[in-house]
Design an enzyme around this catalytic site. Structure first.
Site, PDB file in Angstrom:
ATOM      1  N   ARG A  54      67.299  49.792 -24.997  1.00 50.41           N
ATOM      2  CA  ARG A  54      67.650  48.725 -24.063  1.00 50.41           C
ATOM      3  C   ARG A  54      66.802  47.508 -24.451  1.00 50.41           C
ATOM      4  NH1 ARG A  54      63.018  48.068 -23.152  1.00 50.41           N
ATOM      5  NH2 ARG A  54      63.601  46.614 -21.540  1.00 50.41           N
ATOM      6  N   ASP A 248      67.798  37.866 -21.402  1.00 50.67           N
ATOM      7  CA  ASP A 248      68.916  38.570 -22.020  1.00 50.67           C
ATOM      8  C   ASP A 248      70.008  37.614 -22.485  1.00 50.67           C
ATOM      9  OD1 ASP A 248      67.592  40.326 -19.803  1.00 50.67           O
ATOM     10  OD2 ASP A 248      68.383  41.674 -21.325  1.00 50.67           O
ATOM     11  N   ASN A 258      67.740  37.091 -16.735  1.00 51.47           N
ATOM     12  CA  ASN A 258      66.751  38.131 -17.061  1.00 51.47           C
ATOM     13  C   ASN A 258      66.808  39.198 -15.976  1.00 51.47           C
ATOM     14  OD1 ASN A 258      64.641  39.057 -18.872  1.00 51.47           O
ATOM     15  ND2 ASN A 258      63.205  38.689 -17.203  1.00 51.47           N
ATOM     16  N   LYS A 259      66.019  40.234 -16.125  1.00 47.34           N
ATOM     17  CA  LYS A 259      66.061  41.380 -15.210  1.00 47.34           C
ATOM     18  C   LYS A 259      66.004  40.944 -13.753  1.00 47.34           C
ATOM     19  CE  LYS A 259      66.590  44.772 -16.193  1.00 47.34           C
ATOM     20  NZ  LYS A 259      67.956  45.343 -16.233  1.00 47.34           N
TER      21      LYS A 259
HETATM   22  O1  MRU Z   1      68.368  46.537 -18.587  1.00 50.60           O
HETATM   23  P1  MRU Z   1      67.467  46.292 -19.747  1.00 50.60           P
HETATM   24  O2  MRU Z   1      66.232  47.118 -19.746  1.00 50.60           O
HETATM   25  O3  MRU Z   1      68.180  46.330 -21.066  1.00 50.60           O
HETATM   26  O4  MRU Z   1      67.061  44.802 -19.485  1.00 50.60           O
HETATM   27  C1  MRU Z   1      66.537  44.026 -20.449  1.00 50.60           C
HETATM   28  C2  MRU Z   1      65.159  43.718 -20.089  1.00 50.60           C
HETATM   29  O5  MRU Z   1      64.302  44.532 -20.317  1.00 50.60           O
HETATM   30  C3  MRU Z   1      64.828  42.478 -19.489  1.00 50.60           C
HETATM   31  O6  MRU Z   1      65.711  41.776 -18.801  1.00 50.60           O
HETATM   32  C4  MRU Z   1      63.886  41.724 -20.380  1.00 50.60           C
HETATM   33  O7  MRU Z   1      63.031  41.039 -19.586  1.00 50.60           O
HETATM   34  C5  MRU Z   1      64.569  40.833 -21.358  1.00 50.60           C
HETATM   35  S1  MRU Z   1      65.218  41.696 -22.696  1.00 50.60           S
HETATM   36  C6  MRU Z   1      64.305  41.102 -23.948  1.00 50.60           C
END
Ligand code: MRU
Length: 372
Positions: A54, A248, A258-259
């Site tokens: 991920r 992302d 982002n998350k």
């Molecule tokens: O759902 P994920 O774990 O794939 O999400 C991505 C992330 O870990 C985050 O959003 C992160 O801060 C950016 S990805 C480089």
């Protein structure tokens, strides 16, 4: 980066057989370090969708190797259709991170340029390796640029530890190596600049508690795990010098997906004059869009990620338990959008820029041509 002192990347082809791609199964971290082997596009799709791998950069690199496996296994007479179908399947695995479609498109264009089957296959493998190496190199450069910002804060604090808050895992586990948000931290730490990281646990999947805390421990970077809602309180009390997060997908005007929960951290940082930085390799820019809120697709995931939790039992077994009443309704958005106006700066492999179209294009002039 290191695992028990041994350097690793998050994805690599087998040294003896390039039809085997190796990954670290991140669902099992931090309790088990398991290397998984991927041999087919279907296995690659599962690994991305179900988050064995991920993080934006790593999803892109994995899709790059997925396209290599597609080219390798495609029958000669159906090559184009087979590869095209693999591309469609890969792109559909997760919708938000732009690196995924970017890597698949790069592979399609490269494969198209070759005329023989052997050349197409050789090119697909070369491009997959190129994407992975480039991701690592760009993240390394992000570290060098971001380190200067940390050094500046450290100087103002007369060498006292710089307290950096991060959300989710934009560490080396989210990329091929180094990470985006963590790369400046690792670079500063390696140079002897004192840093301390506040690690948001990052409900519901707990990327912070499981992955960021593990990475930082392996690299011996001082850190403290906090519940997601703690950041604002820490900022109000002057305990956060800066925030660095990953992304992302980032629009050409600097809005950042982002998350989930990142937006709330950005609001708290803005209210408390805490600098809020976003680190990204250029593969995370979506040059075709301007407005993050309306144009970035936000992934919704299974509610089970909220109602259940996975961890190590007292008898040392990986176990899943339920934490809410049965059949509780859930809504599980994976990401949110932080508007550019809340962002102090973007740190990419080319340097530090303000989160607006003009300054982004200052570093990426080749993208000046506006989307239709
Ligand atoms: O759902 P994920 O774990 O794939 O999400 C991505 C992330 O870990 C985050 O959003 C992160 O801060 C950016 S990805 C480089």
């Amino acid at each position: 980066m290191r695992v028990s002192g041994t350097p690793y990347r998050t994805i690599w082809p087998s040294a003896t057989n390039n039809s085997v791609i190796k990954i670290i199964d991140q669902r099992r971290l931090p309790h088990r370090f398991v290397i998984e082997e991927l041999r087919t596009v279907a296995e690659v799709c599962t690994a991305i969708r179900e988050m064995h791998v991920r993080g934006a950069g790593l999803i892109g690199a994995t899709a790059g190797f997925g396209m290599h496996l597609a080219a390798l296994t495609a029958p000669k007479h159906e090559f184009a259709a087979w590869v095209r179908l693999a591309a469609e399947n890969l792109v559909q695995t997760r919708p938000t991170a732009s690196n995924l479609a970017w890597a698949v498109q790069r592979q399609l264009e490269a494969i198209e340029q070759e005329s023989t089957l052997a050349a197409k296959r050789a090119r697909a493998f070369a491009v997959a390796c190129e994407i992975a190496d480039e991701d690592a190199e760009f993240c390394h450069r992000i570290g060098e640029h971001g380190k200067e910002i940390i050094a500046g804060i450290s100087q103002k604090k007369n060498g006292k530890p710089v307290n950096i808050l991060t959300h989710c895992n934009a560490g080396w586990l989210a990329f091929v190596d180094y990470g985006s948000a963590t790369s400046p931290i690792y670079a500063a730490h390696a140079e002897g600049i004192k840093v301390h990281v506040w690690v948001d646990e990052t409900r519901p999947w707990l990327q912070g508690a499981k992955l960021t805390a593990w990475e930082l421990k392996e690299e011996r970077v001082p850190h403290t795990l906090i519940a997601d809602n703690t950041g604002g309180h820490l900022m109000q009390h002057g305990l956060v010098d800066m925030v660095i997060v990953g992304t992302d997908r980032t629009t050409r005007c600097g809005d950042v997906a982002n998350k989930i929960g990142t937006y709330l951290k950005a609001l708290a940082a803005h209210d408390n004059n805490v600098p809020f930085y976003v680190a990204l390799p250029s593969s995370t820019f979506d040059w075709m869009i301007k407005d993050g809120l309306t144009e970035i697709p936000i992934e919704q995931r299974s509610g089970k990620e909220i109602t259940h939790i996975r961890g190590l039992s007292e008898s040392d077994e990986l176990t899943t338990i339920t934490i809410s009443p049965s059949n509780t309704a859930t809504l599980n958005y994976g990401f949110d959008v932080t508007p550019a106006r809340l962002i102090t700066g973007l740190i990419s492999e080319r340097g530090v820029m303000q989160a607006n179209e003009e300054d982004i294009l200052r570093l990426y002039p080749e993208r000046r041509q506006k989307p239709a």
